[in-house]
Design an enzyme around this catalytic site. Structure first.
Site, short mmCIF file in Angstrom:
data_model
loop_
_atom_site.label_atom_id
_atom_site.label_comp_id
_atom_site.label_asym_id
_atom_site.label_seq_id
_atom_site.Cartn_x
_atom_site.Cartn_y
_atom_site.Cartn_z
N CYS A 1 38.96 52.82 36.41
CA CYS A 1 38.83 51.40 36.09
C CYS A 1 40.08 50.62 36.47
CB CYS A 1 38.53 51.23 34.60
SG CYS A 1 38.46 49.50 34.08
N TYR B 1 25.41 48.36 41.96
CA TYR B 1 26.32 47.26 41.70
C TYR B 1 27.57 47.34 42.56
CZ TYR B 1 29.05 50.39 38.64
OH TYR B 1 29.80 51.40 38.14
N LYS C 1 38.81 45.57 41.72
CA LYS C 1 37.57 44.94 42.22
C LYS C 1 37.48 43.49 41.76
CE LYS C 1 34.32 44.88 39.73
NZ LYS C 1 33.19 45.66 39.25
N CYS D 1 37.16 48.67 38.17
CA CYS D 1 36.92 47.35 37.59
C CYS D 1 38.03 46.34 37.87
CB CYS D 1 36.74 47.45 36.08
SG CYS D 1 35.88 48.90 35.49
N HIS E 1 26.38 21.09 25.36
CA HIS E 1 25.94 20.28 26.49
C HIS E 1 27.11 19.53 27.12
CE1 HIS E 1 23.05 17.99 28.85
NE2 HIS E 1 23.73 16.90 28.55
N GLU F 1 28.54 44.26 45.00
CA GLU F 1 29.78 43.53 44.71
C GLU F 1 30.67 43.48 45.94
OE1 GLU F 1 30.23 44.46 39.90
OE2 GLU F 1 31.17 45.79 41.37
N GLU G 1 23.40 26.61 27.65
CA GLU G 1 22.52 26.00 26.64
C GLU G 1 21.04 26.30 26.93
OE1 GLU G 1 22.18 21.63 26.65
OE2 GLU G 1 23.29 21.65 28.55
#
Length: 560
Positions: free
Chosen positions: A149, A284, A157, A154, A541, A288, A546
């Site tokens: 990682c 993934y 990346k 992670c 908002h 990515e 939302e």
């Protein structure tokens, strides 16, 4: 002065702590696991001459601690108390015996190994961890503290994802009135150098974390000699428990020319940015990197066996993301199988079931395999699954009763936060009176494509299988940011509800900030929130998020 007594049948070790007041001491006991107190005083106190237990003062009148609970069973060889109770929390400590060098020896100092070891010392355990020397590219002899990682997963990346996103921002800003006089230029070598500087900083931090937690870090490759012995580059260490946290390694299928391709390890450390790249795979990692290289200006072609990318994700998510990537200009080639890679005067040629394609670079992102090679598992009878992963029970115990495994090497859910959770659960199982099984249900996850994909809970097909009657809410829209910028990108949101309980059992988002949204949604789904409770929440908002609390119309009603 607070005196804590660790009593054996005929002797006692006395530790004294000084505090400003009774309240200050009680607060410290409530917040600090007993192992922290042990590290600060217990080990040095063990070297003191033992004194009769009767010479110690009573603690009951001062803090409410029960000294009678400190007595050890006669069968124990440990010098530590089994239990110390305060009015706030119970801690349990199982210290090492003279029989072994350590209570716990961990092979692998990645995310899971670091978390498990440092948490274990907080419960009073004597712990060591071994890890191979640092390298940005993993091998049988090189790794590094922090693991996949931090060094080649992670973290680097995500840094490249941040870098690649600017190219789109430069285009979008013009619709908001900005003018960039000259075309921005990009320096790949500078990015990689800065990335590596950050990795050096992070691995240093991980090493200091281990040192600060009183975990002994041993540099070298570890392997199991017997169920209580680990060999690290020729030196042997004994331990009551052994933990395997060696993670996974990138896998390349055995085809002609496999030595010519790169994996995600090398992709994060390339000397030059490729002008044209073939990426094989549709998980993934493949997607990515496809987005990273595309955003940085490379021509990107993605080849994969399946008809859709992201196997295992919700079908609508797979369709929507494929459409968005194609619209951006990433070339997708489904239903193809790799056959060979060849080197030519002009570069490389990737050959597949549907033809061939030339490119500067060919990257395989065709999965990862558990890193078990050379660990000596066969010597002690540690059972493996057909996938090559270490087989464990619900508490992360292997088929050998004192050998444990966590993280990607077990191939349960291969995510860093899951390895952290498994490590914390294991430390409690080993060194407290309460075994804790890792909880793998409703784990949020994200794919850092552009746009991002984030999910928690079940896919629609999984929900149909489990519950039968479900309601599905979907929404697709162009976010406000993309209106006057001219960006054609859209976002997608999906909520899946179990009709019988009204609980939200799945949520899926594709959008620019999907991962950030999903962390909060993950809490709600983990708590068992209902659709009515989602609807009762007031939206913020104007935001894309939302939409998750304003979807009122059912898109599909699925019944048995």
């Amino acid at each position: 002065t607070l005196t804590v007594v660790f009593r054996a049948p005929h002797t006692a070790v006395v530790i004294t702590f000084t505090a400003m007041s009774q309240r200050a001491i009680a607060g410290s006991m409530a917040l600090q696991p007993m192992g922290v107190l042990a590290r600060n005083g217990f080990r040095s106190a063990m070297k003191m001459p033992c004194v009769p237990a009767s010479s110690t003062r009573s603690l009951a009148s001062f803090t409410g601690l029960r000294t009678d609970s400190l007595a050890l069973p006669k069968r124990s060889k440990s010098v530590a108390a089994q239990r110390i109770r305060s009015g706030v929390r119970t801690f349990s400590v199982k210290a090492s015996t003279e029989e072994y060098d350590y209570d716990l020896f961990c092979i692998g100092a990645g995310s899971g190994g670091v978390r498990a070891t440092r948490m274990s010392t907080q419960y009073g355990a004597k712990v060591a961890v071994c890890e191979m020397p640092f390298s940005t590219i993993s091998s049988d002899t090189l790794g590094g503290v922090g693991g996949t990682c931090v060094i080649r997963g992670c973290v680097p990346k995500k840094l490249l994802v941040f870098a690649s996103k600017y190219s789109e921002d430069f285009k979008d800003c013009e619709g908001f009135g900005w003018t960039i006089p000259e075309k921005p230029t990009f320096d790949w070598k500078k990015l990689i150098a800065n990335k590596n500087t950050e990795l050096d900083r992070l691995t240093g931090i991980y090493g200091r974390i281990l040192g600060g937690a009183d975990v002994e870090l041993i540099t070298g490759r570890g392997s199991i000699v017997d169920k209580h012995t680990v060999d690290v580059d020729g030196k042997q260490y004994t331990a009551k428990n052994i933990l395997i946290a060696t993670g996974g390694r990138a896998f390349v299928p055995d085809i002609p020319g496999k030595e010519l391709v790169i994996t995600s390890d090398e992709a994060l450390d390339l000397p030059e940015l490729p002008k044209k790249i073939v990426i094989v795979g549709s998980g993934y990692i493949a997607l990515e990197f496809a987005c990273i290289f595309h955003q940085m200006g490379a021509e990107v072609h993605v080849f994969y066996r399946a008809p859709k990318p992201l196997r295992g994700f919700d079908e609508e998510v797979r369709d929507f993301l494929a459409e968005q990537l194609s619209n951006k200009g990433i070339h997708l080639h489904p239903d193809t199988t790799p056959t060979a890679v060849e080197k030519t005067a002009d570069g490389l040629v990737y050959k597949h079931s549907g033809g061939e394609m030339g490119a500067d670079t060919v990257m395989f992102a065709t999965g990862r395999k558990p890193n078990v090679k050379g660990l000596g598992l066969e010597k002690v009878g540690v059972e493996l699954l057909p996938s090559g992963a270490i087989k464990v029970d619900e508490y992360s115990k292997t088929s050998v009763d004192n050998i444990w495994a966590i993280g990607d090497v077990t191939d349960r859910i291969n995510l860093t936060p899951v390895a952290l959770m498994e490590g914390m659960a294991l430390s409690k199982t080993l060194f407290t009176d309460t075994p804790v099984a890792p909880d793998h249900e409703n784990v949020p996850a994200a794919v850092f494509t552009q746009p991002q994909v984030a999910t928690v809970g079940l896919t629609e097909d999984e929900a149909k299988e489990k519950f039968g009657d479900i309601d599905v809410y979907t929404s697709s829209f162009r976010p406000m940011r993309n209106t006057i910028s001219g960006n054609e990108g859209k976002e997608f949101m999906k909520i899946i509800v179990d009709v019988a309980s009204d609980k939200v059992v799945g949520c899926h988002v594709i959008g620019g900030d999907a991962a950030e949204m999903m962390q909060g949604v993950g809490i709600a789904v983990k708590m068992g929130a209902t659709k009515a409770q989602f609807d009762a929440c007031i939206g913020i908002h104007p935001t894309a998020a939302e939409e998750l609390v304003t979807m009122r119309s059912v898109s599909r009603q699925v019944r048995k």
